[in-house]
Write an enzyme that holds these catalytic residues in place. Structure first.
Site, short mmCIF file in Angstrom:
data_model
loop_
_atom_site.label_atom_id
_atom_site.label_comp_id
_atom_site.label_asym_id
_atom_site.label_seq_id
_atom_site.Cartn_x
_atom_site.Cartn_y
_atom_site.Cartn_z
N ARG A 83 37.57 39.57 -18.05
CA ARG A 83 38.33 39.63 -19.32
C ARG A 83 37.35 39.18 -20.40
O ARG A 83 36.86 38.06 -20.37
CB ARG A 83 39.55 38.71 -19.26
CG ARG A 83 40.16 38.48 -20.64
CD ARG A 83 41.52 37.84 -20.58
NE ARG A 83 42.50 38.80 -20.12
CZ ARG A 83 43.83 38.65 -20.25
NH1 ARG A 83 44.32 37.56 -20.81
NH2 ARG A 83 44.66 39.57 -19.82
N HIS A 92 43.33 47.66 -21.84
CA HIS A 92 43.96 46.76 -20.85
C HIS A 92 44.53 47.64 -19.73
O HIS A 92 45.75 47.72 -19.54
CB HIS A 92 45.05 45.94 -21.53
CG HIS A 92 45.48 44.73 -20.76
ND1 HIS A 92 44.90 44.34 -19.56
CD2 HIS A 92 46.44 43.79 -21.03
CE1 HIS A 92 45.48 43.24 -19.13
NE2 HIS A 92 46.41 42.89 -19.99
N GLN A 118 47.23 46.44 -17.06
CA GLN A 118 48.59 46.26 -17.57
C GLN A 118 49.33 47.60 -17.57
O GLN A 118 50.49 47.68 -17.17
CB GLN A 118 48.53 45.68 -18.99
CG GLN A 118 49.90 45.41 -19.56
CD GLN A 118 50.62 44.26 -18.87
OE1 GLN A 118 50.07 43.17 -18.74
NE2 GLN A 118 51.84 44.49 -18.39
N ASP A 131 53.66 44.81 -28.72
CA ASP A 131 52.71 43.76 -28.32
C ASP A 131 52.58 42.80 -29.50
O ASP A 131 53.06 43.09 -30.61
CB ASP A 131 51.36 44.42 -27.99
CG ASP A 131 50.35 43.47 -27.35
OD1 ASP A 131 50.72 42.35 -26.99
OD2 ASP A 131 49.18 43.88 -27.21
N CYS A 165 53.83 43.47 -22.68
CA CYS A 165 52.89 42.96 -21.67
C CYS A 165 52.95 41.45 -21.52
O CYS A 165 52.53 40.91 -20.51
CB CYS A 165 51.47 43.43 -21.98
SG CYS A 165 50.82 42.80 -23.54
N ARG A 202 52.18 43.41 -11.99
CA ARG A 202 50.72 43.30 -12.14
C ARG A 202 50.11 43.00 -10.76
O ARG A 202 49.10 43.59 -10.37
CB ARG A 202 50.37 42.16 -13.11
CG ARG A 202 50.68 42.42 -14.57
CD ARG A 202 49.71 43.41 -15.18
NE ARG A 202 48.32 43.01 -15.07
CZ ARG A 202 47.69 42.20 -15.93
NH1 ARG A 202 48.32 41.74 -16.98
NH2 ARG A 202 46.41 41.90 -15.74
N1 NVA Z 1 46.87 42.73 -27.15
C1 NVA Z 1 46.95 41.40 -26.55
C2 NVA Z 1 47.35 41.51 -25.11
C3 NVA Z 1 47.47 40.20 -24.39
C4 NVA Z 1 47.78 40.37 -22.92
C5 NVA Z 1 45.61 40.70 -26.69
O1 NVA Z 1 44.58 41.37 -26.52
O2 NVA Z 1 45.60 39.50 -26.97
N1 CP Z 2 49.70 40.54 -20.02
C1 CP Z 2 48.64 39.78 -19.79
O1 CP Z 2 47.52 40.27 -19.58
O2 CP Z 2 48.89 38.44 -19.79
P1 CP Z 2 47.84 37.26 -19.74
O3 CP Z 2 47.10 37.24 -21.06
O4 CP Z 2 48.66 36.03 -19.52
O5 CP Z 2 46.87 37.49 -18.60
#
Ligand code: NVA
Ligand code: CP
Length: 315
Positions: A115, A142, A145, A231, A271, A299
Site C-alpha cells: 500500500r 484499489h 477492493q 468514498d 469501501c 476482502r
Molecule cells: N480513497 C480512499 C480509500 C481508502 C480505503 C483512500 O485512498 O484513502
Molecule cells: N477499504 C480499505 O482498504 O480499508 P483500509 O484502509 O482499512 O485497509
C-alpha cells in the site's frame, strides 16, 4: 516445493496484480467462483491450506484496518505466514531505493502486498521483484477492493454484466478502478464528481469512454442504478486539501433521495472507512440496501482466491 523466489529465471513470468486490468474476464470469472468456494469452506471450519510454507511481505506506507486484517488473516488461513512492514519501521522510511528493497525482500518471501502513494512506485517495485506483487491501494487504484465489491454484488444480485453502477464523489483510486472493471467485465458506470475532481481517463488507463457516462448532478447519476457507491471526500495523502474538499463536495452526499431514484433493488457500497454525514448519510450506510459489512468481509475471501491464483495458478 519450490519457493517462487528460488525458481530459475524467476521474474520473467511472474504475474503481478497492480491494477484491475492485470487479469482478464475469464480469470475474474474463475476468481469469483473460487472465492465463493473458499468462503464456504471458511464458514464450515474446513481447512484450506494450499500456501503452507509460503510467506508474504506486507508493506504499508499508509494506514489500514481492512487491508491489513484481511490479508494477514487470509494468509494464515491458507497455511502461510506474513511479515508486516511500515515506512516508519523499515529502511523504506530512510530512503533505501524501492528497487533495492524489491530485490532484497523478494528473495526471502513468496508474495508481496504493498500500500503506497504513486502507482509508479509499486510498478518500480514489481519490475525488480522475483515474486508476485499485489496492489493494496495506491493513489491511482484499489483493485483488491473492487475485486471484493464485485464478488459481493454477484453474491447478492448475480452477474454484474450489463448493470449500472453510480459513482458519487471523488474521481479517485476507487473511481478509476470501477471504471477499469466496467471496461473489462461489461457494465456501465454513471460518474458524478464536483468540478475540479473529475476522473482522468488516461490516469484510469481506459481504452475508451464507452463504459462510463458523466453527470453533473449526482441524482441523475443514481437514476435507475443497480448499485450506488461512494468514498471519502479526502483520500489518504490529500489531507492538505481537506477544507477545500469539504466545500466542493457538500452536495455529493449519498442520501435517501439518491437511493430513491436508483432501482428499488439497488445496493449501496462503500469501501470504508466512512464518514457519516459527509459522503453518506447514516440512514443509507446503516440502512437495508447497504452491504458494506459483506464488502469488508469479502476482502478476505476474494484475496485468498487471488493469492492462491497468483502463486499456484488455477486449482
Ligand atoms: N480513497 C480512499 C480509500 C481508502 C480505503 C483512500 O485512498 O484513502
Ligand atoms: N477499504 C480499505 O482498504 O480499508 P483500509 O484502509 O482499512 O485497509
Amino acid at each position: 516445493m519450490t519457493h517462487a523466489a528460488e525458481a530459475p529465471g524467476a521474474g520473467a513470468r511472474v504475474r503481478h496484480y497492480l491494477q484491475f486490468s492485470d487479469l482478464n474476464a475469464d480469470e475474474y470469472a474463475y476468481l469469483f467462483e473460487r472465492a465463493a468456494l473458499i468462503k464456504k469452506k471458511f464458514k464450515a471450519y474446513e481447512k484450506h491450506q494450499p500456501l503452507s510454507d509460503h510467506t508474504m511481505a506486507m508493506i504499508f506506507e499508509k494506514a489500514s484496518t481492512r487491508t491489513r486484517v484481511s490479508f494477514e488473516a487470509g494468509m494464515y488461513q491458507l497455511g502461510g505466514s506474513v511479515v508486516h512492514l511500515t515506512t516508519a519501521d523499515s529502511q523504506l522510511g530512510r530512503a533505501e531505493p524501492i528497487e533495492d528493497s524489491a530485490k532484497v525482500i523478494s528473495r526471502m518471501v513468496d508474495l508481496v502486498m504493498i500500500r503506497t502513494y504513486e502507482q509508479t512506485k509499486i510498478e518500480a517495485f514489481a519490475a525488480h521483484s522475483r515474486v508476485p506483487v499485489i496492489n493494496g491501494l495506491t493513489n491511482e487504484f484499489h483493485p483488491c477492493q473492487i475485486l471484493a465489491d464485485i464478488f459481493t454484488f454477484i453474491e447478492h444480485r448475480g452477474s454484474i454484466q450489463g448493470k449500472t453502477v453510480a459513482w458519487v464523489g471523488d474521481g479517485n483510486n476507487m473511481a478509476n478502478t470501477w471504471l477499469q472493471a466496467a471496461e473489462l467485465l461489461g457494465f456501465t458506470v454513471h460518474v458524478s464528481t464536483p468540478s475540479g475532481y473529475e476522473i482522468d481517463q488516461s490516469v484510469a488507463g481506459l481504452r475508451s469512454s464507452e463504459s462510463y457516462k458523466v453527470f453533473k448532478d449526482p441524482m441523475d447519476a443514481c437514476r435507475d442504478a443497480d448499485l450506488v457507491t461512494t468514498d471519502v471526500w479526502t483520500s489518504m495523502g490529500f489531507e492538505a486539501e481537506n477544507e477545500a474538499r469539504r466545500k466542493a463536495f457538500a452536495d455529493w452526499c449519498v442520501d435517501a433521495d439518491m437511493m430513491a431514484v436508483a432501482k428499488p433493488q439497488a445496493l449501496f457500497m462503500h469501501c470504508l472507512p466512512a464518514h457519516r454525514g459527509e459522503e453518506v448519510m447514516a440512514e443509507v450506510i446503516d440502512g437495508p440496501q447497504s452491504v458494506v459489512w459483506d464488502e469488508a468481509e469479502n476482502r478476505m475471501h476474494a484475496q485468498k482466491a487471488l493469492m492462491e491464483f497468483l502463486l499456484l495458478g488455477r486449482a
